[in-house]
Design a protein around this motif. Structure first.
Motif, PDB file in Angstrom:
ATOM      1  N   LEU A 273       0.878  -1.184   0.096  1.00  0.00           N
ATOM      2  CA  LEU A 273       0.079   0.035  -0.064  1.00  0.00           C
ATOM      3  C   LEU A 273       0.872   1.406  -0.033  1.00  0.00           C
ATOM      4  CD1 LEU A 273      -2.897  -1.165   2.290  1.00  0.00           C
ATOM      5  CD2 LEU A 273      -3.027  -0.632   0.063  1.00  0.00           C
ATOM      6  N   SER A 274       2.049   1.239   0.433  1.00  0.00           N
ATOM      7  CA  SER A 274       2.935   2.350   0.553  1.00  0.00           C
ATOM      8  C   SER A 274       3.473   2.756  -0.860  1.00  0.00           C
ATOM      9  CB  SER A 274       4.175   2.375   1.312  1.00  0.00           C
ATOM     10  OG  SER A 274       3.755   2.145   2.833  1.00  0.00           O
ATOM     11  N   ALA A 275       3.734   1.495  -1.352  1.00  0.00           N
ATOM     12  CA  ALA A 275       3.927   1.895  -2.930  1.00  0.00           C
ATOM     13  C   ALA A 275       2.941   2.314  -3.878  1.00  0.00           C
ATOM     14  CB  ALA A 275       4.638   0.368  -3.693  1.00  0.00           C
TER      15      ALA A 275
ATOM     16  N   ALA B  25       0.371   0.854  15.147  1.00  0.00           N
ATOM     17  CA  ALA B  25       0.273   2.299  15.180  1.00  0.00           C
ATOM     18  C   ALA B  25       1.309   3.088  14.415  1.00  0.00           C
ATOM     19  CB  ALA B  25       0.307   2.891  16.656  1.00  0.00           C
ATOM     20  N   ARG B  26       2.720   2.644  14.263  1.00  0.00           N
ATOM     21  CA  ARG B  26       3.671   3.155  13.561  1.00  0.00           C
ATOM     22  C   ARG B  26       3.472   3.127  12.097  1.00  0.00           C
ATOM     23  NH1 ARG B  26      10.273   2.548  14.076  1.00  0.00           N
ATOM     24  NH2 ARG B  26      10.847   4.663  13.296  1.00  0.00           N
ATOM     25  N   GLN B  27       3.219   1.901  11.863  1.00  0.00           N
ATOM     26  CA  GLN B  27       3.025   1.304  10.279  1.00  0.00           C
ATOM     27  C   GLN B  27       1.816   2.063   9.616  1.00  0.00           C
ATOM     28  OE1 GLN B  27       3.335  -2.780  11.342  1.00  0.00           O
ATOM     29  NE2 GLN B  27       4.364  -3.035   9.527  1.00  0.00           N
ATOM     30  N   PHE B  28       0.632   2.144  10.438  1.00  0.00           N
ATOM     31  CA  PHE B  28      -0.512   2.561   9.749  1.00  0.00           C
ATOM     32  C   PHE B  28      -0.341   4.199   9.839  1.00  0.00           C
ATOM     33  CE2 PHE B  28      -2.392  -1.580   9.620  1.00  0.00           C
ATOM     34  CZ  PHE B  28      -3.223  -1.738   8.309  1.00  0.00           C
ATOM     35  N   GLY B  29       0.127   4.818  10.789  1.00  0.00           N
ATOM     36  CA  GLY B  29       0.136   6.301  10.802  1.00  0.00           C
ATOM     37  C   GLY B  29       1.175   6.628   9.682  1.00  0.00           C
ATOM     38  N   SER B  30       2.329   5.780   9.495  1.00  0.00           N
ATOM     39  CA  SER B  30       3.159   6.105   8.506  1.00  0.00           C
ATOM     40  C   SER B  30       2.592   5.865   6.874  1.00  0.00           C
ATOM     41  CB  SER B  30       4.467   5.230   8.430  1.00  0.00           C
ATOM     42  OG  SER B  30       5.167   5.402   9.728  1.00  0.00           O
ATOM     43  N   LEU B  31       1.785   5.028   6.859  1.00  0.00           N
ATOM     44  CA  LEU B  31       0.883   4.917   5.332  1.00  0.00           C
ATOM     45  C   LEU B  31       0.106   6.212   5.438  1.00  0.00           C
ATOM     46  CD1 LEU B  31       0.225   3.676   3.274  1.00  0.00           C
ATOM     47  CD2 LEU B  31      -1.473   2.057   4.493  1.00  0.00           C
ATOM     48  N   ASP B  32      -0.619   6.562   6.384  1.00  0.00           N
ATOM     49  CA  ASP B  32      -1.432   7.841   6.400  1.00  0.00           C
ATOM     50  C   ASP B  32      -0.736   9.008   6.048  1.00  0.00           C
ATOM     51  OD1 ASP B  32      -4.036   8.341   6.617  1.00  0.00           O
ATOM     52  OD2 ASP B  32      -4.042   9.069   8.653  1.00  0.00           O
TER      53      ASP B  32
ATOM     54  N   GLY C 221      -4.736   5.268  20.946  1.00  0.00           N
ATOM     55  CA  GLY C 221      -4.046   6.375  22.022  1.00  0.00           C
ATOM     56  C   GLY C 221      -2.970   6.757  21.425  1.00  0.00           C
ATOM     57  N   LEU C 222      -2.080   5.724  20.917  1.00  0.00           N
ATOM     58  CA  LEU C 222      -0.714   6.145  20.396  1.00  0.00           C
ATOM     59  C   LEU C 222      -0.745   7.092  19.204  1.00  0.00           C
ATOM     60  CD1 LEU C 222       0.840   2.725  20.375  1.00  0.00           C
ATOM     61  CD2 LEU C 222       1.438   4.788  21.880  1.00  0.00           C
ATOM     62  N   TRP C 223      -1.829   6.811  18.454  1.00  0.00           N
ATOM     63  CA  TRP C 223      -2.138   7.975  17.378  1.00  0.00           C
ATOM     64  C   TRP C 223      -2.347   9.463  17.983  1.00  0.00           C
ATOM     65  CZ3 TRP C 223      -5.434   4.235  14.427  1.00  0.00           C
ATOM     66  CH2 TRP C 223      -5.060   3.567  13.421  1.00  0.00           C
ATOM     67  N   ASP C 224      -2.716   9.517  18.917  1.00  0.00           N
ATOM     68  CA  ASP C 224      -2.886  10.927  19.604  1.00  0.00           C
ATOM     69  C   ASP C 224      -1.845  11.397  20.419  1.00  0.00           C
ATOM     70  OD1 ASP C 224      -5.397  11.325  18.681  1.00  0.00           O
ATOM     71  OD2 ASP C 224      -6.657  10.587  20.472  1.00  0.00           O
ATOM     72  N   SER C 225      -0.640  10.837  20.391  1.00  0.00           N
ATOM     73  CA  SER C 225       0.635  11.207  21.069  1.00  0.00           C
ATOM     74  C   SER C 225       1.069  12.717  20.952  1.00  0.00           C
ATOM     75  CB  SER C 225       1.646  10.289  20.591  1.00  0.00           C
ATOM     76  OG  SER C 225       1.618   8.985  21.028  1.00  0.00           O
ATOM     77  N   TYR C 226       0.723  13.223  19.729  1.00  0.00           N
ATOM     78  CA  TYR C 226       0.892  14.636  19.513  1.00  0.00           C
ATOM     79  C   TYR C 226      -0.492  15.421  19.225  1.00  0.00           C
ATOM     80  CZ  TYR C 226       5.928  13.849  19.214  1.00  0.00           C
ATOM     81  OH  TYR C 226       7.322  13.413  19.415  1.00  0.00           O
ATOM     82  N   GLU C 227      -0.546  16.604  19.957  1.00  0.00           N
ATOM     83  CA  GLU C 227      -1.783  17.537  19.678  1.00  0.00           C
ATOM     84  C   GLU C 227      -1.363  18.116  18.246  1.00  0.00           C
ATOM     85  OE1 GLU C 227      -2.911  20.094  22.569  1.00  0.00           O
ATOM     86  OE2 GLU C 227      -2.188  18.777  24.163  1.00  0.00           O
ATOM     87  N   ASP C 228      -2.309  18.491  17.399  1.00  0.00           N
ATOM     88  CA  ASP C 228      -2.090  18.973  16.173  1.00  0.00           C
ATOM     89  C   ASP C 228      -1.002  20.091  15.699  1.00  0.00           C
ATOM     90  OD1 ASP C 228      -3.650  16.862  15.177  1.00  0.00           O
ATOM     91  OD2 ASP C 228      -5.841  18.466  15.440  1.00  0.00           O
ATOM     92  N   ASP C 229      -0.852  21.020  17.080  1.00  0.00           N
ATOM     93  CA  ASP C 229      -0.055  22.060  16.872  1.00  0.00           C
ATOM     94  C   ASP C 229       1.116  21.830  17.700  1.00  0.00           C
ATOM     95  OD1 ASP C 229      -1.376  22.249  18.983  1.00  0.00           O
ATOM     96  OD2 ASP C 229      -1.853  24.406  18.835  1.00  0.00           O
TER      97      ASP C 229
ATOM     98  N   LEU D 194       4.257   7.847  20.524  1.00  0.00           N
ATOM     99  CA  LEU D 194       4.636   7.145  19.472  1.00  0.00           C
ATOM    100  C   LEU D 194       5.265   8.504  18.664  1.00  0.00           C
ATOM    101  CD1 LEU D 194       4.007   4.917  17.291  1.00  0.00           C
ATOM    102  CD2 LEU D 194       2.257   6.488  16.346  1.00  0.00           C
ATOM    103  N   ALA D 195       6.438   8.155  18.028  1.00  0.00           N
ATOM    104  CA  ALA D 195       7.210   9.177  17.375  1.00  0.00           C
ATOM    105  C   ALA D 195       6.704   9.541  16.044  1.00  0.00           C
ATOM    106  CB  ALA D 195       8.621   8.628  16.980  1.00  0.00           C
ATOM    107  N   LEU D 196       5.457   9.912  16.163  1.00  0.00           N
ATOM    108  CA  LEU D 196       4.772  10.395  14.566  1.00  0.00           C
ATOM    109  C   LEU D 196       3.575  11.392  15.074  1.00  0.00           C
ATOM    110  CD1 LEU D 196       5.013   9.778  11.600  1.00  0.00           C
ATOM    111  CD2 LEU D 196       3.371   8.110  12.180  1.00  0.00           C
ATOM    112  N   SER D 197       3.416  12.201  14.313  1.00  0.00           N
ATOM    113  CA  SER D 197       2.489  13.213  14.508  1.00  0.00           C
ATOM    114  C   SER D 197       1.134  12.712  13.845  1.00  0.00           C
ATOM    115  CB  SER D 197       2.682  14.409  13.864  1.00  0.00           C
ATOM    116  OG  SER D 197       3.050  14.394  12.502  1.00  0.00           O
ATOM    117  N   ARG D 198       0.012  13.512  14.292  1.00  0.00           N
ATOM    118  CA  ARG D 198      -1.387  12.995  13.647  1.00  0.00           C
ATOM    119  C   ARG D 198      -1.173  13.384  12.042  1.00  0.00           C
ATOM    120  NH1 ARG D 198      -6.630  12.415  16.578  1.00  0.00           N
ATOM    121  NH2 ARG D 198      -7.301  14.351  15.579  1.00  0.00           N
ATOM    122  N   SER D 199      -1.986  12.600  11.597  1.00  0.00           N
ATOM    123  CA  SER D 199      -2.109  12.842   9.759  1.00  0.00           C
ATOM    124  C   SER D 199      -2.987  13.722   9.483  1.00  0.00           C
ATOM    125  CB  SER D 199      -2.295  11.420   9.292  1.00  0.00           C
ATOM    126  OG  SER D 199      -3.598  10.832   9.438  1.00  0.00           O
TER     127      SER D 199
END
Length: 464
Positions: free
Chosen positions: A80-82, A107-114, A161-169, A202-207
């Motif tokens: 899917l990433s390709a 969380a990291r894989q699907f967050g990255s795809l997003d 919950g991990l996908w909400d590790s960072y607020e949008d700003d 999670l070391a990834l911001s919201r998409s």
């Protein structure tokens, strides 16, 4: 269109097929299931036809008798990433089991795809039913059915919950002041539950769509409870209009009982139509396909729901066998339906294999007839849309070029995308951020096409 209920269409890219005969189509490449060009070509074709999404199925166990596509296929997230880099609008949904993965990785894989797709990812949540999968992941036995669903519920909540590790700003990226992160807007999860202990963040911001869309596939009572609790769309296995209506009403009632808006769960049964210029021609094709079926392969397909139980040991023309003592700790909902149907209809094993050992199409006819039946299911609340099985090239072409235009003329299906994210396509809100509810409530509606263009840079159309 945006003010009324709209039909949704997904394309299940099945390569050489999850049945036992599609791979022999002379126009289908024999290595389609591992050919990235085949996937990209069909994803682009689905996007040109304004489909909501492409869908990749998966499971972590095979046998020598497994269907051709399952024997040799690409891993969903990599694939899917390709595809994401070669498309710009269509949603990208992949299957991944909660039984043999860890929430942080998922969380990291699907967050990255997003992020890679700029808001087009969806996760099809499944609990692995096949006992053999356990031995591929260091276990002697699969999780018990009830435990699988309990684990899945907790798993999904941890991922969300991990996908909400960072607020949008959370990232001002102020070079002059030397401030990259506003540390007060990074949040640990610190989850400690029955099945998982996950600290985060999670070391990834919201998409762009807040979180990937949650799909779910499961037909047992436990599976429906899970779908009602966590799903935003379900992959349904309805075999008839009446069956579809029952599933639709039951799932949405369970969701409402949990305080959810039933309209925020899209029910998408599988669709494998047989299309020809006339109804008579289509029926003739259906008969020919039926006559070409191999009974031994049908018995294997039938047995898959029972953890690949060997039905070849029984008399084909005797009543359907008594399966007392055979494990239902596999695809429990499907297995229970097979047993109940065979008993109710008085099927012999041969009859059960032909009627229940394959995904039988109830959509056979001319393009107009197929469109009529799709409309009947949609208006009759047996479905919110369909996931079309894509394998034989001519069949997919006929559906795109002959059936979709009829649905568009009737005002049932879009003629253009109205937004850019998968949530936009499905009419789903952006999930409220648990650490900034006031901010999130203002963004609970799907982003308009204009808003998306302002918020996100245009993805360049892929070069041919």
């Amino acid at each position: 269109m945006s003010a009324q209920r709209q039909l949704h269409l997904g394309a299940i890219l099945e390569g050489v097929g999850t049945d036992q005969q599609s791979w022999r189509d002379p126009d289908l490449p024999g290595d389609a299931s591992i050919d990235i060009d085949w996937y990209v070509e069909n994803a682009r074709a689905a996007e040109a036809a304004k489909f909501d999404l492409v869908f990749i199925v998966d499971s972590p166990f095979i046998t020598p008798d497994t269907a051709p596509h399952f024997l040799n296929r690409l891993e969903p997230l990599t694939l899917l990433s390709a595809i994401a880099t070669q498309t710009s609008r269509i949603g990208l949904v992949g299957t991944l089991t909660t039984s043999y993965w860890e929430p942080y990785n998922v969380a990291r894989q699907f967050g990255s795809l997003d992020h890679i797709s700029r808001g087009r990812a969806g996760w099809n949540v499944v609990t692995t039913g096949l006992e053999g999968a356990a031995r591929n992941y260091g276990r002697e036995e699969n999780f018990l059915h009830a435990d699988r669903y309990e684990r899945a519920h907790e798993f999904v909540r941890v991922v969300q919950g991990l996908w909400d590790s960072y607020e949008d700003d959370a990232f001002p990226r102020d070079k002059a002041a030397g401030v990259f992160l506003d540390k007060g807007k990074q949040h640990r999860l610190d989850h400690k539950g029955k099945h998982f202990s996950v600290a985060g963040p999670l070391a990834l911001s919201r998409s762009p769509q807040g979180q990937p869309v949650i799909f779910q596939a499961g037909d047992s009572s436990e599976g429906r409870d899970l779908g009602a609790a966590i799903a935003e769309a379900t992959f349904a296995a309805s075999q008839s209009f009446e069956d579809g209506q029952r599933y639709y009403a039951d799932l949405k009632a369970r969701a409402a009982a949990l305080g959810r808006d039933p309209d925020q769960i899209k029910v998408l049964p599988g669709l494998f139509p047989i299309i020809a210029e006339t109804d008579e021609e289509a029926q003739a094709i259906a008969r020919a396909q039926h006559e070409a079926l191999d009974i031994d392969k049908l018995l294997v397909q039938l047995g898959r729901a029972f953890n690949y139980h060997d039905f070849r040991q029984y008399d084909l023309d005797a009543p359907f066998p008594d399966l007392t003592g055979v494990t239902l700790n596999s695809y429990k909902g499907q297995a229970e339906r097979i047993i109940a149907t065979a008993k109710r209809e008085g099927y012999t094993l041969r009859e059960a294999a032909y009627k229940l050992g394959q995904w039988k199409s109830g959509f056979v006819g001319s393009p107009e007839t197929i469109a009529d039946e799709i409309e009947r299911w949609f208006t009759g609340r047996a479905a919110d849309g369909f996931n079309l099985r894509v394998t034989r090239p001519a069949d997919f072409k006929l559906f795109r070029e002959r059936v979709v235009p009829i649905l568009q003329q009737r005002g049932l299906f879009r003629t253009e995308y109205e937004g850019r994210t998968l949530r936009d396509h499905l009419g789903l809100p952006v999930p409220a951020h648990r650490h900034a509810p006031a901010q999130a409530i203002a963004a609970t509606q799907p982003v308009s096409a204009e808003g998306a263009e302002q918020a996100e840079p245009e993805l360049a159309e892929p070069a041919e």
